[in-house]
Design a protein around this motif. Structure first.
Motif, PDB file in Angstrom:
ATOM      1  N   LEU A   1     -32.992  23.372 -26.817  1.00 55.87           N
ATOM      2  CA  LEU A   1     -31.924  24.367 -26.638  1.00 55.87           C
ATOM      3  C   LEU A   1     -31.439  24.373 -25.182  1.00 55.87           C
ATOM      4  CD1 LEU A   1     -30.131  26.530 -27.830  1.00 55.87           C
ATOM      5  CD2 LEU A   1     -31.924  28.207 -27.384  1.00 55.87           C
ATOM      6  N   GLN A   2     -32.396  24.287 -24.277  1.00 62.86           N
ATOM      7  CA  GLN A   2     -32.071  24.286 -22.849  1.00 62.86           C
ATOM      8  C   GLN A   2     -31.182  23.081 -22.502  1.00 62.86           C
ATOM      9  OE1 GLN A   2     -35.583  24.134 -20.304  1.00 62.86           O
ATOM     10  NE2 GLN A   2     -34.327  23.013 -18.828  1.00 62.86           N
ATOM     11  N   TYR A   3     -31.552  21.903 -22.987  1.00 60.34           N
ATOM     12  CA  TYR A   3     -30.761  20.704 -22.678  1.00 60.34           C
ATOM     13  C   TYR A   3     -29.388  20.780 -23.327  1.00 60.34           C
ATOM     14  CZ  TYR A   3     -35.243  18.865 -21.167  1.00 60.34           C
ATOM     15  OH  TYR A   3     -36.433  18.693 -20.545  1.00 60.34           O
ATOM     16  N   ILE A   4     -29.375  21.253 -24.565  1.00 63.13           N
ATOM     17  CA  ILE A   4     -28.097  21.314 -25.264  1.00 63.13           C
ATOM     18  C   ILE A   4     -27.170  22.322 -24.599  1.00 63.13           C
ATOM     19  CG2 ILE A   4     -27.076  22.067 -27.452  1.00 63.13           C
ATOM     20  CD1 ILE A   4     -29.221  20.362 -28.821  1.00 63.13           C
ATOM     21  N   ASN A   5     -27.733  23.418 -24.139  1.00 67.67           N
ATOM     22  CA  ASN A   5     -26.929  24.372 -23.368  1.00 67.67           C
ATOM     23  C   ASN A   5     -26.419  23.736 -22.084  1.00 67.67           C
ATOM     24  OD1 ASN A   5     -26.864  26.660 -25.026  1.00 67.67           O
ATOM     25  ND2 ASN A   5     -28.888  27.325 -24.338  1.00 67.67           N
ATOM     26  N   GLY A   6     -27.256  22.954 -21.454  1.00 70.60           N
ATOM     27  CA  GLY A   6     -26.874  22.285 -20.213  1.00 70.60           C
ATOM     28  C   GLY A   6     -25.735  21.296 -20.438  1.00 70.60           C
ATOM     29  N   LEU A   7     -25.836  20.547 -21.531  1.00 68.77           N
ATOM     30  CA  LEU A   7     -24.788  19.580 -21.862  1.00 68.77           C
ATOM     31  C   LEU A   7     -23.491  20.308 -22.188  1.00 68.77           C
ATOM     32  CD1 LEU A   7     -26.947  17.127 -23.998  1.00 68.77           C
ATOM     33  CD2 LEU A   7     -25.916  16.652 -21.752  1.00 68.77           C
ATOM     34  N   HIS A   8     -23.624  21.396 -22.938  1.00 73.60           N
ATOM     35  CA  HIS A   8     -22.458  22.197 -23.292  1.00 73.60           C
ATOM     36  C   HIS A   8     -21.754  22.704 -22.024  1.00 73.60           C
ATOM     37  CE1 HIS A   8     -19.943  24.834 -25.634  1.00 73.60           C
ATOM     38  NE2 HIS A   8     -20.362  25.882 -24.974  1.00 73.60           N
ATOM     39  N   ALA A   9     -22.572  23.112 -21.065  1.00 76.44           N
ATOM     40  CA  ALA A   9     -22.021  23.638 -19.804  1.00 76.44           C
ATOM     41  C   ALA A   9     -21.243  22.561 -19.039  1.00 76.44           C
ATOM     42  CB  ALA A   9     -23.136  24.214 -18.937  1.00 76.44           C
ATOM     43  N   LEU A  10     -21.596  21.291 -19.255  1.00 75.67           N
ATOM     44  CA  LEU A  10     -20.835  20.211 -18.612  1.00 75.67           C
ATOM     45  C   LEU A  10     -19.443  20.079 -19.220  1.00 75.67           C
ATOM     46  CD1 LEU A  10     -23.378  17.225 -18.509  1.00 75.67           C
ATOM     47  CD2 LEU A  10     -22.614  18.603 -16.569  1.00 75.67           C
ATOM     48  N   GLY A  11     -19.275  20.637 -20.433  1.00 77.55           N
ATOM     49  CA  GLY A  11     -17.981  20.554 -21.096  1.00 77.55           C
ATOM     50  C   GLY A  11     -17.918  19.485 -22.167  1.00 77.55           C
ATOM     51  N   VAL A  12     -19.052  18.835 -22.460  1.00 77.58           N
ATOM     52  CA  VAL A  12     -19.054  17.848 -23.541  1.00 77.58           C
ATOM     53  C   VAL A  12     -19.331  18.576 -24.860  1.00 77.58           C
ATOM     54  CG1 VAL A  12     -19.923  16.086 -21.970  1.00 77.58           C
ATOM     55  CG2 VAL A  12     -21.525  17.272 -23.460  1.00 77.58           C
ATOM     56  N   SER A  13     -18.991  17.946 -25.991  1.00 77.71           N
ATOM     57  CA  SER A  13     -19.277  18.586 -27.264  1.00 77.71           C
ATOM     58  C   SER A  13     -20.449  17.893 -27.944  1.00 77.71           C
ATOM     59  CB  SER A  13     -18.037  18.586 -28.161  1.00 77.71           C
ATOM     60  OG  SER A  13     -17.692  17.264 -28.513  1.00 77.71           O
ATOM     61  N   LEU A  14     -21.000  18.571 -28.923  1.00 82.08           N
ATOM     62  CA  LEU A  14     -22.172  18.046 -29.623  1.00 82.08           C
ATOM     63  C   LEU A  14     -21.943  17.981 -31.116  1.00 82.08           C
ATOM     64  CD1 LEU A  14     -24.211  19.821 -27.143  1.00 82.08           C
ATOM     65  CD2 LEU A  14     -25.255  17.797 -28.186  1.00 82.08           C
ATOM     66  N   ALA A  15     -22.425  16.911 -31.723  1.00 77.50           N
ATOM     67  CA  ALA A  15     -22.345  16.763 -33.174  1.00 77.50           C
ATOM     68  C   ALA A  15     -23.753  16.542 -33.716  1.00 77.50           C
ATOM     69  CB  ALA A  15     -21.469  15.568 -33.539  1.00 77.50           C
ATOM     70  N   ILE A  16     -23.999  17.045 -34.909  1.00 79.44           N
ATOM     71  CA  ILE A  16     -25.268  16.733 -35.561  1.00 79.44           C
ATOM     72  C   ILE A  16     -25.030  15.595 -36.541  1.00 79.44           C
ATOM     73  CG2 ILE A  16     -27.195  17.610 -36.905  1.00 79.44           C
ATOM     74  CD1 ILE A  16     -26.721  20.284 -35.730  1.00 79.44           C
ATOM     75  N   ASP A  17     -25.685  14.476 -36.247  1.00 77.83           N
ATOM     76  CA  ASP A  17     -25.513  13.239 -37.000  1.00 77.83           C
ATOM     77  C   ASP A  17     -26.378  13.272 -38.255  1.00 77.83           C
ATOM     78  OD1 ASP A  17     -24.610  10.705 -37.514  1.00 77.83           O
ATOM     79  OD2 ASP A  17     -25.544   9.767 -35.772  1.00 77.83           O
ATOM     80  N   ASP A  18     -25.970  12.528 -39.263  1.00 79.29           N
ATOM     81  CA  ASP A  18     -26.776  12.378 -40.486  1.00 79.29           C
ATOM     82  C   ASP A  18     -27.158  13.732 -41.068  1.00 79.29           C
ATOM     83  OD1 ASP A  18     -26.660   9.736 -39.674  1.00 79.29           O
ATOM     84  OD2 ASP A  18     -28.655   9.767 -38.776  1.00 79.29           O
ATOM     85  N   PHE A  19     -26.249  14.690 -40.946  1.00 75.79           N
ATOM     86  CA  PHE A  19     -26.605  16.051 -41.334  1.00 75.79           C
ATOM     87  C   PHE A  19     -26.975  16.130 -42.811  1.00 75.79           C
ATOM     88  CE2 PHE A  19     -25.904  20.497 -42.503  1.00 75.79           C
ATOM     89  CZ  PHE A  19     -26.699  21.108 -41.543  1.00 75.79           C
ATOM     90  N   GLY A  20     -28.055  16.836 -43.077  1.00 74.35           N
ATOM     91  CA  GLY A  20     -28.528  16.999 -44.449  1.00 74.35           C
ATOM     92  C   GLY A  20     -29.711  16.110 -44.782  1.00 74.35           C
TER      93      GLY A  20
END
Ligand code: C2E
Ligand code: MG
Ligand code: MG
Ligand code: MG
Length: 275
Positions: free
Chosen positions: A163-182
């Motif tokens: 969560l910490q890293y993902i928040n950090g990446l989000h703060a950089l302004g990049v977006s995140l996708a969850i791959d192979d979802f399901g």
């Protein structure tokens, strides 16, 4: 099977010197030198808006061209790179190369809306991912919102501090996708806390979407979930116009797959999409 037993299991297996173990060691040695020998390159697969056919992004997919083995598929060398730790180096190279390519396309007159890059769990474990991504964006000059990082459910669920890293990446302004979802395990409660923008419906659910009632139900459920959580949903592995029509009918307007294009070289992308 050896891999399922984790790093130690793999080492033991390799030491047993079965044919496969020797082969893995050999591959691992070659892999380590692949970057300096310029054997790695990226292909790019278009992502499109189904109803208009518009290009909405590309996914970067790494390729290894070995002089003796020929093209080695990622399914064969990514797990090896993960086991040996080489993935950190490779992953950084992929990120930098992908971002650089976006700028090159821009200079050649094609603005690709976004580029998606796969991240492996090992790249998170080192604790430097936010710094690395920030640094690459600065060095290449790519606008952060044009970069999307693809992570899997298991990466999110099994990485302490995810969560910490993902928040950090989000703060950089990049977006995140969850791959192979399901295909993995993830807790929706946990997902909800994550600044994630996109769900990618795994190819396995799309494949038999017409023949298999379960796959159909799962695909529809993921589309609904995305809607209610305000996430973009993109389907992977779309190979036919029936599949595309099905998705559109059920409210998913983004797709990636052979029906639109295979992963291609940068120039092919220019040829096809430059206005
Ligand atoms: P992925 O991220 O889920 O990528 C989608 C895979 O599906 C790609 O396989 C792509 O070529 C394939 N694909 C796309 N459309 C279709 C279709 O219509 N039909 C079929 N049958 N296949 C389709 P690829 O390039 O062999 O990559 C396999 C996996 O290797 C990727 O799955 C990803 O998990 C991993 N990978 C690839 N590049 C990288 C990378 O740079 N870093 C990391 N960590 N993993 C990577
Ligand atoms: Mg992917
Ligand atoms: Mg996928
Ligand atoms: Mg995958």
């Amino acid at each position: 099977q050896a891999k399922a037993r984790g790093r130690n299991g793999y080492r033991f297996y390799a030491m047993s010197m079965t044919g496969e173990g020797v082969e893995r060691l050999r591959l691992e040695t070659w892999l380590r030198r692949s970057l300096e020998k310029n054997e790695m390159f990226l292909n790019y697969q278009p992502q499109v808006e189904i109803d208009t056919g518009r290009l909405i992004g590309v996914e970067a997919l790494v390729r290894w061209n070995h002089p003796e083995l020929g093209l080695v598929p990622p399914a064969r060398f990514i797990p090896l790179a993960e086991d040996s730790g080489f993935i950190s180096q490779l992953g950084e190279w992929v990120l930098a190369q992908a971002c650089r390519q976006m700028v090159l396309w821009q200079e050649a007159g094609l603005v690709v809306p976004k580029i998606a890059v796969n991240l492996s769990v090992r790249q998170f474990e080192r604790g430097t991912i936010v710094f690395t991504v920030g640094d690459i964006l600065r060095r290449t000059g790519l606008e952060p919102h044009r970069l999307q990082l693809e992570v899997t459910e298991s990466l999110i669920m099994n990485t302490g501090d995810a969560l910490q890293y993902i928040n950090g990446l989000h703060a950089l302004g990049v977006s995140l996708a969850i791959d192979d979802f399901g295909t993995g395990y993830s807790s929706l409660a946990y997902l909800k806390q994550m600044p994630v923008q996109t769900l990618k419906i795994d190819r396995s659910f799309i494949k038999d979407i017409h023949a298999d009632a379960n796959d159909e139900a799962i695909a529809i459920a993921i589309i609904q979930l995305g809607k209610s959580m305000n996430l973009a949903v993109i389907a992977e592995g779309v190979e036919t116009d029936e599949q595309a029509a099905f998705l559109l009918r059920h409210g998913c307007n983004q797709a990636q797959g052979y029906f639109y294009s295979r992963p291609v070289m940068p120039d092919d992308l220019l040829q096809r999409w430059r206005p």
